[in-house]
Design an enzyme around this catalytic site. Structure first.
Site, PDB file in Angstrom:
ATOM      1  N   CYS A  13       0.784  -1.141  -0.082  1.00 36.67           N
ATOM      2  CA  CYS A  13       0.010  -0.085  -0.057  1.00 36.67           C
ATOM      3  C   CYS A  13       0.912   1.260   0.025  1.00 36.67           C
ATOM      4  O   CYS A  13       2.215   1.168   0.142  1.00 36.67           O
ATOM      5  CB  CYS A  13      -0.800  -0.105   1.262  1.00 36.67           C
ATOM      6  N   HIS A  75       3.744   1.451  12.043  1.00 33.93           N
ATOM      7  CA  HIS A  75       2.404   1.469  12.634  1.00 33.93           C
ATOM      8  C   HIS A  75       2.437   2.198  13.918  1.00 33.93           C
ATOM      9  O   HIS A  75       1.440   2.185  14.759  1.00 33.93           O
ATOM     10  CB  HIS A  75       2.061   0.067  13.096  1.00 33.93           C
ATOM     11  N   CYS A  97       2.711   5.488   9.044  1.00 40.08           N
ATOM     12  CA  CYS A  97       2.012   5.749   7.907  1.00 40.08           C
ATOM     13  C   CYS A  97       1.243   6.838   8.316  1.00 40.08           C
ATOM     14  O   CYS A  97       0.573   7.026   9.454  1.00 40.08           O
ATOM     15  CB  CYS A  97       0.892   4.444   7.940  1.00 40.08           C
ATOM     16  N   GLU A 127       0.308  -0.543  16.719  1.00 36.31           N
ATOM     17  CA  GLU A 127      -0.693   0.437  16.408  1.00 36.31           C
ATOM     18  C   GLU A 127      -1.624   0.881  17.566  1.00 36.31           C
ATOM     19  O   GLU A 127      -1.794   1.935  17.793  1.00 36.31           O
ATOM     20  CB  GLU A 127      -1.510   0.387  15.229  1.00 36.31           C
ATOM     21  N   THR A 163      -6.493   1.091  11.845  1.00 34.55           N
ATOM     22  CA  THR A 163      -6.577   1.516  10.336  1.00 34.55           C
ATOM     23  C   THR A 163      -7.071   0.267   9.479  1.00 34.55           C
ATOM     24  O   THR A 163      -7.525   0.381   8.532  1.00 34.55           O
ATOM     25  CB  THR A 163      -5.328   2.243   9.925  1.00 34.55           C
ATOM     26  N   CYS A 194      -8.248   2.832   6.869  1.00 36.08           N
ATOM     27  CA  CYS A 194      -7.442   3.444   5.747  1.00 36.08           C
ATOM     28  C   CYS A 194      -8.165   2.563   4.310  1.00 36.08           C
ATOM     29  O   CYS A 194      -8.772   1.944   4.340  1.00 36.08           O
ATOM     30  CB  CYS A 194      -6.098   2.948   5.668  1.00 36.08           C
ATOM     31  N   SER A 222       0.782  -9.984  10.243  1.00 34.55           N
ATOM     32  CA  SER A 222      -0.096  -8.825   9.595  1.00 34.55           C
ATOM     33  C   SER A 222      -1.516  -8.707   9.734  1.00 34.55           C
ATOM     34  O   SER A 222      -2.198  -9.737   9.258  1.00 34.55           O
ATOM     35  CB  SER A 222       0.282  -8.977   7.786  1.00 34.55           C
ATOM     36  N   ASN A 224      -3.761  -6.799   8.586  1.00 35.48           N
ATOM     37  CA  ASN A 224      -4.853  -6.416   7.274  1.00 35.48           C
ATOM     38  C   ASN A 224      -4.895  -7.651   6.635  1.00 35.48           C
ATOM     39  O   ASN A 224      -5.719  -8.134   6.066  1.00 35.48           O
ATOM     40  CB  ASN A 224      -4.437  -5.395   6.567  1.00 35.48           C
ATOM     41  N   SER A 266       1.415  -5.139   3.228  1.00 34.78           N
ATOM     42  CA  SER A 266       2.769  -5.184   3.643  1.00 34.78           C
ATOM     43  C   SER A 266       3.547  -6.291   2.802  1.00 34.78           C
ATOM     44  O   SER A 266       4.752  -6.656   3.014  1.00 34.78           O
ATOM     45  CB  SER A 266       3.053  -5.245   4.956  1.00 34.78           C
TER      46      SER A 266
END
Length: 288
Positions: A13, A75, A97, A127, A163, A194, A222, A224, A266
């Protein structure tokens, strides 16, 4: 014949691409050691490459010399880490980010306004830990069952999200808070998921429904990537996490005609290409 359907949103991303670029530039210019506080991003394949370029990963600032170069991860970092780094006069390279930075500003604002901050996310994720440092006493919700009846009665709430949270979960949590807390005084909701996360989540739903097997390429660490995996499995039970090209694809792709590929934010594009190449070679072997 085995066919491959590749998602539009693959590879890094924008936030991860920015972070990795800054780290690589820092490493190429530095004449001394460059340190990273934990993993810069959550992908071991990328971290391995950065370490080969002399990035030193540390989990504490205790043994760093004065004026050492320290990279802060994408993060975000807790405030106490920043204070310690400032006292040690470290040279900080912040690759947080931009979406995470915005989330931190919103979290800090809500806390200073005296609202009860509610974070929808994984309380152990770096995060979220950084957010909890900004808003001490904030309430973290990972699952619907974490929401207790009338716990927020007569309170003013500020609801934010990690996010990389699943948008369906975030909206469901907000709805459940209101249903179980009818006497809540005010609710300020900020959708801080995001855009890249939303795009990939929307795409994985369509992809999972159009293929025999779905491969989600990325790290198990990860957030996400794990959520893409979870969304995919709800639609297509033959959804698998692929962390690297060493995986036994011959076993996974057995009796499949259509295979879909999507990656976490990522995950580098070169890793996706390696997996695609391996599938193509597998198809060639079957045609012999």
């Amino acid at each position: 014949m085995l066919s491959v359907k590749l998602a539009k949103n693959i590879g890094f991303c924008s936030g991860v691409r920015r972070a990795v670029t800054i780290v690589e530039e820092t490493l190429s210019k530095s004449k001394s050691k460059v340190y990273s506080l934990g993993a810069v991003i959550h992908n071991p394949e990328v971290i391995k490459q950065l370490q080969e370029k002399n990035l030193c990963i540390v989990n504490s600032l205790d043994n760093l010399d004065v004026s050492s170069t320290l990279i802060l991860p994408s993060h975000g970092s807790p405030r106490n880490i920043l204070n310690t780094a400032e006292k040690k006069k470290l040279r900080l390279i912040d690759v947080t980010c931009p979406y995470v930075s915005l989330l931190q500003k919103i979290c800090d604002m809500l806390h200073k306004q005296g609202l009860e901050v509610i974070i929808v996310g994984d309380r152990k994720h770096p995060e979220v830990r950084a957010l909890l440092d900004l808003a001490p006493g904030a309430y973290t919700i990972e699952k619907i069952k974490d929401i207790k009846k009338d716990i927020f009665s007569y309170k003013k709430l500020g609801v934010i999200s990690q996010t990389t949270q699943t948008k369906d979960v975030f909206f469901e949590v907000v709805s459940e808070i209101l249903q179980k807390n009818p006497l809540v005084k005010e609710v300020h909701v900020y959708n801080t998921i995001c855009l890249d996360t939303v795009r990939r989540q929307n795409e994985v739903k369509k992809l999972a429904d159009s293929v025999d097997i779905l491969l989600v390429i990325g790290s198990r660490h990860s957030a996400n990537t794990k959520r893409l995996l979870c969304i995919g499995r709800k639609i297509n039970r033959r959804t698998y996490l692929v962390e690297n090209a060493k995986v036994n694809l011959n076993k996974i792709l057995k009796k499949a005609n259509k295979v879909g590929l999507i990656s976490g934010a990522s995950t580098p594009q070169w890793l996706v290409k390696e997996i695609v190449k391996k599938i193509i070679n597998l198809r060639k072997e079957k045609l012999k």
